[in-house]
Design a protein around this motif. Structure first.
Motif, mmCIF file in Angstrom:
data_model
loop_
_atom_site.group_PDB
_atom_site.id
_atom_site.type_symbol
_atom_site.label_atom_id
_atom_site.label_comp_id
_atom_site.label_asym_id
_atom_site.label_seq_id
_atom_site.Cartn_x
_atom_site.Cartn_y
_atom_site.Cartn_z
ATOM 1 N N ALA A 220 16.393 34.979 12.137
ATOM 2 C CA ALA A 220 15.205 35.012 13.009
ATOM 3 C C ALA A 220 14.195 33.944 12.577
ATOM 4 N N ASP A 221 14.000 33.800 11.269
ATOM 5 C CA ASP A 221 13.080 32.777 10.763
ATOM 6 C C ASP A 221 13.581 31.381 11.135
ATOM 7 N N LEU A 222 14.877 31.156 10.984
ATOM 8 C CA LEU A 222 15.449 29.856 11.309
ATOM 9 C C LEU A 222 15.288 29.550 12.802
ATOM 10 N N ALA A 223 15.514 30.549 13.641
ATOM 11 C CA ALA A 223 15.332 30.353 15.088
ATOM 12 C C ALA A 223 13.878 30.016 15.406
ATOM 13 N N ALA A 224 12.942 30.701 14.755
ATOM 14 C CA ALA A 224 11.517 30.420 14.982
ATOM 15 C C ALA A 224 11.152 29.020 14.492
ATOM 16 N N LEU A 225 11.706 28.611 13.364
ATOM 17 C CA LEU A 225 11.457 27.258 12.843
ATOM 18 C C LEU A 225 11.968 26.204 13.828
ATOM 19 N N HIS A 226 13.129 26.439 14.405
ATOM 20 C CA HIS A 226 13.676 25.496 15.386
ATOM 21 C C HIS A 226 12.814 25.462 16.647
ATOM 22 N N ARG A 227 12.346 26.614 17.095
ATOM 23 C CA ARG A 227 11.508 26.645 18.300
ATOM 24 C C ARG A 227 10.200 25.903 18.039
ATOM 25 N N ALA A 228 9.621 26.099 16.854
ATOM 26 C CA ALA A 228 8.384 25.400 16.505
ATOM 27 C C ALA A 228 8.609 23.892 16.499
ATOM 28 N N ALA A 229 9.704 23.459 15.905
ATOM 29 C CA ALA A 229 10.004 22.024 15.857
ATOM 30 C C ALA A 229 10.217 21.458 17.259
ATOM 31 N N ASP A 230 10.928 22.201 18.103
ATOM 32 C CA ASP A 230 11.155 21.739 19.482
ATOM 33 C C ASP A 230 9.838 21.650 20.254
ATOM 34 N N ALA A 231 8.987 22.654 20.094
ATOM 35 C CA ALA A 231 7.687 22.641 20.775
ATOM 36 C C ALA A 231 6.850 21.472 20.280
ATOM 37 N N ALA B 131 4.391 28.697 18.837
ATOM 38 C CA ALA B 131 5.297 27.823 19.593
ATOM 39 C C ALA B 131 5.130 28.057 21.093
ATOM 40 N N ALA B 132 5.010 29.310 21.494
ATOM 41 C CA ALA B 132 4.809 29.616 22.917
ATOM 42 C C ALA B 132 3.492 29.015 23.411
ATOM 43 N N GLU B 133 2.446 29.112 22.612
ATOM 44 C CA GLU B 133 1.154 28.535 23.005
ATOM 45 C C GLU B 133 1.219 27.014 23.044
ATOM 46 N N LEU B 134 1.930 26.410 22.101
ATOM 47 C CA LEU B 134 2.076 24.951 22.098
ATOM 48 C C LEU B 134 2.866 24.500 23.328
ATOM 49 N N GLU B 135 3.888 25.251 23.675
ATOM 50 C CA GLU B 135 4.647 24.941 24.892
ATOM 51 C C GLU B 135 3.741 25.043 26.124
ATOM 52 N N ALA B 136 2.894 26.070 26.174
ATOM 53 C CA ALA B 136 1.973 26.239 27.311
ATOM 54 C C ALA B 136 0.953 25.098 27.366
ATOM 55 N N ALA B 137 0.430 24.710 26.214
ATOM 56 C CA ALA B 137 -0.528 23.600 26.184
ATOM 57 C C ALA B 137 0.136 22.300 26.618
ATOM 58 N N THR B 138 1.374 22.099 26.211
ATOM 59 C CA THR B 138 2.097 20.886 26.608
ATOM 60 C C THR B 138 2.366 20.900 28.110
ATOM 61 N N THR B 139 2.722 22.050 28.636
ATOM 62 C CA THR B 139 2.942 22.179 30.080
ATOM 63 C C THR B 139 1.649 21.874 30.835
ATOM 64 N N ALA B 140 0.529 22.412 30.355
ATOM 65 C CA ALA B 140 -0.764 22.152 30.996
ATOM 66 C C ALA B 140 -1.122 20.666 30.910
ATOM 67 N N SER B 141 -0.829 20.063 29.781
ATOM 68 C CA SER B 141 -1.144 18.643 29.618
ATOM 69 C C SER B 141 -0.313 17.797 30.566
ATOM 70 N N ARG B 142 0.952 18.121 30.682
ATOM 71 C CA ARG B 142 1.821 17.360 31.595
ATOM 72 C C ARG B 142 1.375 17.555 33.050
ATOM 73 N N ALA B 143 0.912 18.758 33.382
ATOM 74 C CA ALA B 143 0.424 19.015 34.737
ATOM 75 C C ALA B 143 -0.818 18.174 35.020
ATOM 76 N N ALA B 144 -1.722 18.092 34.041
ATOM 77 C CA ALA B 144 -2.930 17.277 34.216
ATOM 78 C C ALA B 144 -2.560 15.808 34.373
ATOM 79 N N THR B 145 -1.577 15.345 33.606
ATOM 80 C CA THR B 145 -1.141 13.961 33.699
ATOM 81 C C THR B 145 -0.492 13.691 35.052
#
Length: 170
Positions: free
Chosen positions: A32-43, A150-164
């Motif tokens: 579970a920790d490894l999966a979370a680390l990968h999700r954080a890195a991907d985000a 990671a979920a919040e970073l993904e949401a912020a990135t989505t919002a940023s891309r929408a603004a762009t």
């Protein structure tokens, strides 16, 4: 009379069962920790890619270089800086690079602000703040906290891309 090979096997004990159960729980937790680390890195990589896009459209080279450093810091803070067993702190250089004043860019030397579309400044601040928070997750419930950030970073990135995307090219 021959001796049964069964007598040579270790006796099954309750302590052995508990140790196996504990090892199984540890493996599940590590997975579970490894999966979370990968999700954080991907985000972090997705957020950094957006910041690199911002860097690429700057007419002032100083702003472009600064945003490029910010993208690298986001990637580093969301991956290599998350070290289980560490003190969960960013280096001074990463803290400085990910500070909210990134929206000012290199204005102290250029006299101008980075070229950001309306709606991009706040997501840029959010992306930097979230990335800066990732390493501190090692001090708590690593996988739960990383999943939330990671979920919040993904949401912020989505919002940023929408603004762009809302702005006309050109």
């Amino acid at each position: 009379m021959t001796t049964s090979p069964l007598s040579a096997l270790p006796l099954h004990s309750r302590a052995h069962d508990e140790a196996e159960a504990h090892d199984g729980e540890d493996q599940v937790q590590r997975a579970a920790d490894l999966a979370a680390l990968h999700r954080a890195a991907d985000a972090g990589q997705a957020a950094a890619a957006w910041v690199r896009e911002l860097a690429g459209r700057q007419s002032e080279e100083e702003h472009s270089r600064l945003l490029g450093r910010v993208a690298g810091a986001i990637t580093q803070a969301s991956s290599r800086e998350i070290i289980p067993g560490s003190e969960g702190l960013l280096t001074e250089e990463l803290r400085y690079t990910l500070a909210a004043d990134v929206v000012l860019g290199a204005s102290h030397t250029t006299g101008t602000l980075p070229e950001l579309h309306p709606g991009e400044r706040m997501p840029l601040i959010a992306v930097c703040a979230l990335a800066a928070a990732f390493p501190s997750c090692v001090l708590g419930d690593l996988n739960r906290e990383l999943e939330v950030l990671a979920a919040e970073l993904e949401a912020a990135t989505t919002a940023s891309r929408a603004a762009t995307a809302e702005m006309p090219a050109g």
